[in-house]
Write an enzyme that holds these catalytic residues in place. Sequence first.
Site, mmCIF file in Angstrom:
data_model
loop_
_atom_site.group_PDB
_atom_site.id
_atom_site.type_symbol
_atom_site.label_atom_id
_atom_site.label_comp_id
_atom_site.label_asym_id
_atom_site.label_seq_id
_atom_site.Cartn_x
_atom_site.Cartn_y
_atom_site.Cartn_z
ATOM 1 N N ASP A 69 -8.013 0.388 6.611
ATOM 2 C CA ASP A 69 -7.897 -0.777 7.481
ATOM 3 C C ASP A 69 -6.559 -0.760 8.207
ATOM 4 O O ASP A 69 -6.322 -1.571 9.091
ATOM 5 C CB ASP A 69 -7.986 -2.070 6.662
ATOM 6 C CG ASP A 69 -9.408 -2.407 6.264
ATOM 7 O OD1 ASP A 69 -10.295 -2.299 7.117
ATOM 8 O OD2 ASP A 69 -9.625 -2.778 5.097
ATOM 9 N N LYS A 114 0.825 -1.213 0.000
ATOM 10 C CA LYS A 114 0.000 0.000 0.000
ATOM 11 C C LYS A 114 0.857 1.260 0.000
ATOM 12 O O LYS A 114 0.392 2.339 -0.401
ATOM 13 C CB LYS A 114 -0.907 0.013 1.234
ATOM 14 C CG LYS A 114 -1.999 -1.038 1.245
ATOM 15 C CD LYS A 114 -3.206 -0.591 0.462
ATOM 16 C CE LYS A 114 -4.385 -1.531 0.668
ATOM 17 N NZ LYS A 114 -5.575 -1.092 -0.055
#
Length: 409
Positions: A133, A85
Amino acid sequence: MSQINKEMSLMILLNELPEKNRSISEMDRYMLGRAAPAQVLSYLRLCPDYAPTPLRRLPALAASLGIGGLRIKDEGARLGLGSFKALGGAYAVIRIIAEMAERALGRPIDPAMLMTPEVRRIAAGVTVGCATDGNHGRSVAAGARLIGARAVIFLHRGVSAEREAAIAALGATTVRVEGSYDDSVAHALRVCSENGWPVVSDTSWPGYEATPLRVMQGYTAMLHEVLDAAPAPPSHVFIQAGVGGVAAAIAAHLSDVCGDAMPRIVVVEPDRAACLLESARRGVAGPIPHGEPTLMAMLECYEPSPVAWRILARTAHAFMTVGEEDAAEAMRRLACPVGGDPAIVAGESGGVGLAALLRVADDAEARRLLGLGADADVLLFNTEGATDPGIYRSITGIEPEALPMAARR
């Protein structure tokens, strides 16, 4: 649709949607195809920690599974943030600031100019926001800190305290939201809209596609590194998915680079949050009911990203699910390899591609359905390291720092 469903934790659904094998759109090809990594790398090289991550071979495991080869792109040390990410959120933030600076200054801004005082003065007046998240929020926070902007990160109730602390350590403000990831996305959008803050989301919705595509474009740097290090493209890719962003980025890039020789893309989700598989079953993308929380917290999403869906509907070979113990077993197998294979530190969502491969390799019908023969050359992605060391320790019984240094870089 052709499928196998012997247990709740193993569901395989071949992609027989009408869109299958249609070319991706020109916009998606432009953003995610063969030319995309050069754009990404020109900006990411501003990050002092940028370096290609390892592409690890596991020949002993491949032999035990009856396949020809197995490679894992290990993102556990990406940009010091512990997850793939890091490529998407940080890159999107940098591009947002670059575009703001171009409008404010009335001239093009190349990557080398982003650290100049005049651009940083513009960045200092900008706050970006996102829901997460855990890993995407760290990336957005890191990108904001690098470019001199501020970040506000919205966390749902399932995000661990350790992951929140890691985001706050990057200088971001964190905001807790009751409910699921999807609830945090809605709350982030509302607050950012009220304050005029750019939203840096890794999921899309009608009228909001440019930034999610930038996030996905960031992930193509990972594919560039794989193809640069590998002698040939793989035959199969097992790739985990939440809203589908990284799976779609990988599929779109490989479809442009490989053409008719494109690998079979198998999209893997938790059986408790399989929004892509259920969309494929119904023939249309949409939300699914919220289920019991899953260990695979980075993948706990209940509605596909429309941008990701339109790509995966055309490019995915199959959709499948794995269960809780499957994910935990993959973590343990990577931490304690056999036959001289390297140890790999994989977080709860990081080893999900391997979890799927292990289940398929152990089932003759699943192997037939996916064409996984003795000559298969499989590519996996360890999408995160031990981003929550406490959870990692509880599952593997190992301190991540206790593994060989090669497994942590």
